[in-house]
Enzyme design. Structure first.
Site, PDB file in Angstrom:
ATOM      1  N   SER A 107      -4.182  -1.911   8.925  1.00 10.71           N
ATOM      2  CA  SER A 107      -2.919  -2.770   8.348  1.00 10.71           C
ATOM      3  C   SER A 107      -2.506  -2.934   6.983  1.00 10.71           C
ATOM      4  CB  SER A 107      -3.372  -4.394   8.770  1.00 10.71           C
ATOM      5  OG  SER A 107      -4.785  -4.608   8.143  1.00 10.71           O
ATOM      6  N   ARG A 108      -3.170  -2.331   6.031  1.00  8.63           N
ATOM      7  CA  ARG A 108      -3.138  -2.331   4.863  1.00  8.63           C
ATOM      8  C   ARG A 108      -2.263  -1.150   4.464  1.00  8.63           C
ATOM      9  NH1 ARG A 108      -8.348  -2.407   1.310  1.00  8.63           N
ATOM     10  NH2 ARG A 108      -9.449  -1.661   3.219  1.00  8.63           N
ATOM     11  N   MET A 109      -1.929  -0.162   5.578  1.00 10.07           N
ATOM     12  CA  MET A 109      -0.970   0.910   4.965  1.00 10.07           C
ATOM     13  C   MET A 109       0.355   0.240   5.313  1.00 10.07           C
ATOM     14  SD  MET A 109      -2.725   3.403   4.775  1.00 10.07           S
ATOM     15  CE  MET A 109      -1.691   4.895   4.845  1.00 10.07           C
TER      16      MET A 109
END
Length: 242
Positions: free
Chosen positions: A16-18
């Site tokens: 998700s942090r991408m």
């Protein structure tokens, strides 16, 4: 005693942090998907099997790989690395030998680094081996705590570290070699009583240490075991690799 080597690659995470709908392992590093680097390294080790743990957008990942020699198991709920590794039991439940755990978002690991460690692990028929590295700023990583003799005492996730433990620069990239099927028996004993309410693969080390010593093998080049969690980290790695 079996000398068979199996490799499990954890690649189920959404990343998700991408900030992308693309599975993290399909993001490209110098024009090549992260997972392809890991699969190349795995193949160079000539294992008896390679199993990929897939989850988020698993069909997209499978379509990208298109290799009928790869086995797939699904982790449909993201309950931590311990839970992910347990899914591999479906593939190896009748197989003795040893299981190397790699990650689909750790593209720089080299077979030449892993091979001597694997060989020693198998030669000594160990229950578990932990691969470690040192880094100037280990923020975010689990720390390797050793006793006065230099032997592995425990692994502590940063969220659970004391202030003194946070000062330790030897960290745990999460790459392990385990004896099977012993690993899966121990995995079923771990709990999720921690800051993230997840099943940590690190916790199985504590259980194994109750009955057997666990070796912690430190590699020289920590850049080989750096994982990718953000676009910025991917850019940094591209700059370092170019």
């Amino acid at each position: 005693m079996s000398n068979k080597l199996h490799i499990g690659i954890l690649a189920a995470g959404k990343g998700s942090r991408m900030e992308s709908t693309l599975p993290k392992v399909l993001h490209k590093l110098n024009g090549k998907s992260l997972i392809d680097y890991v699969l190349d390294t795995a193949s160079e080790l000539n294992p008896d099997s390679i199993t990929l743990v897939v989850g988020f957008q698993k069909d997209m990942v499978k379509d990208h790989i298109q290799d009928n020699k790869i086995n797939y198991v699904s982790q449909d709920e993201q309950l931590g690395t311990g839970h992910a590794a347990l899914q591999i039991e479906h593939q190896l439940q009748n197989e003795a030998g040893h299981l190397l755990i790699l990650y689909g978002d750790v593209p720089n690991i080299k077979s030449s680094t892993l091979s001597p460690i694997i060989n020693q692990h198998i030669k000594e028929d160990r229950k578990a081996t932990v691969i470690t590295a040192t880094i100037e700023d280990p923020t975010g990583y689990g720390r390797i705590v050793r006793d006065k003799s230099g032997d592995l005492l425990r692994i502590v996730e940063e969220k659970d570290c004391t202030n003194d433990e946070k000062k330790i620069k030897e960290w745990n990239p999460g790459i392990y070699i385990f004896k099977t099927p012993y690993l899966f028996t121990e995995l079923k004993r771990i709990g999720s009583n921690n800051a993230s309410n997840e099943y940590y693969l690190t916790d199985v080390i504590e259980l194994i240490k109750e009955n057997s010593p666990v070796q912690a093998e430190k590699i020289r080049n920590s850049s080989e075991v750096i994982g990718i969690n953000t676009i910025n980290q991917l850019s940094d790695l591209e700059n370092n690799n170019s």
